[in-house]
Motif scaffolding. Sequence first.
Motif: not given
Length: 494
Positions: A200, A263, A267, A338-340, A374
Amino acid sequence: MKRALSLIIALLMLSASFASCSEKQNDETEKSSSETVAAVAENTDESETVEAAEEKVTDNLPEKDFGGMDFVIYTREITTHSPFLVEEINGEELNDAIYQRNLSVEDRFKVKFSEEMYSDEGKPYTFITAGDNTYSLMNVRCTAANNIAQKGYAFPLSSLEYIDLTKPYWDESITRDINVGDVNYFAIGDANLVAIDFTNILLFNKDILNNLSLDTSLYTLVDEGKWTFDKYGELGSIATVDLNGDGAFDADDQYGMLGAAKYMQCSLVQAADVMYVSKDENNYPVYDMATNEKLISVFEKIFSICNDSGAWYRTNEDSNEAPTYHQMFRENKGLFLTTMFFLVESLRDMESDFGIVPFPKYDEAQGEYITRVSFFDTSIIPVTVPDKDCSSIILEALSCESHNVVIPAYYDICLKSKYARDPDSARMIDIILANRVVDFGDTYFQGTIRDGFFSKLFMYNDKTSLVSTASKYQKSTDKIIEKMNKAFMEIEEN
């Protein structure tokens, strides 16, 4: 995992470069960009070649000839970089690097690779219990791996003669996180790209940030150890603006924070150096959410800076891709997203430039920035494999060759790109990947804990029931963990 840094740097910079350039660039800008890259290439090509030669590692495996043995790999079918095999060279760096890796290992040990992909995570267990010896290696979802291991259906990787988990192509820290006790049944290494994909990250819109007129840059805050929850909350609140002036905040306005709760807020939990499921001194999981004072304090802090402030655009969206949040970020309606890592590419068409920073520390007293993985897939060697030695040798060789060939391929993409790179992002990525963690409540027990109730407290704006809700699951979760711990203890003793 140093080569893994190159992988992510390339992905991020390639995506960010697409985002920052438009068809309206004039000749002078294009010339400047070309000259910048040419200068970078001139200054780095030779040194990078030398560095690559110095960093190339060996696996110390013996010479073996398996006589053309069919080596069938099981892989869970997902949308990230999961295939171990590719059919042919096609000119795309990653594809060709994987092809080269596999060909090298095939030729070296005289095996013939094939791969079967399934979407059903229960398939591996079914195959193993049926005594099916088709597969020499299985790449499975983490929950499936844990279930198979505690039943005694997988060889502990740490007990196999030809697996050396101290090598640089294995991540020792995450490997301990994902196992129970001192025996490592599975591991995360450079061949397991899914664990990198699911790291993340926190993106920020540079245009919105510049409009806030900070006294210092966000990168400097990170470098000086001053990038904290409080600063994140402060910037998020300032960036939240009623764009249309109608007095109501909705999807047409600008927010400080974007991202699905499972997420974003989740996170931040691990970023504060706390877990849903703790580990005791012997690396056995303990469910203590209802009594963990630090976790409760962290939950309240996260709720305050995200929900109470109104800086987070709150929805019930919980898909992995989080399309609403990504689209809003693309449309300049959010400062932070927030992402991956594997989803950064989806932002190629974003006109505004964006950068990356680690998730903030709980406070300045916290030593390191901590990043959450994650979810993940991992490699296991089931007890039904045709040849245990062959399976362990090939897994070790694939991991080593991934370190030397596959991971650097991403860096080559970056070098060959006609777009300039952001050196600050490279430094941030170093920080992000230096301290990654895996939480049992976020992976093995995600259905009960993370998705079961924790993320929903933020989605439904409920800050009063963490302790009572966590307590409600105490007996059932304790029973599952006790059963798991007992199974692994018995296996260790035998």
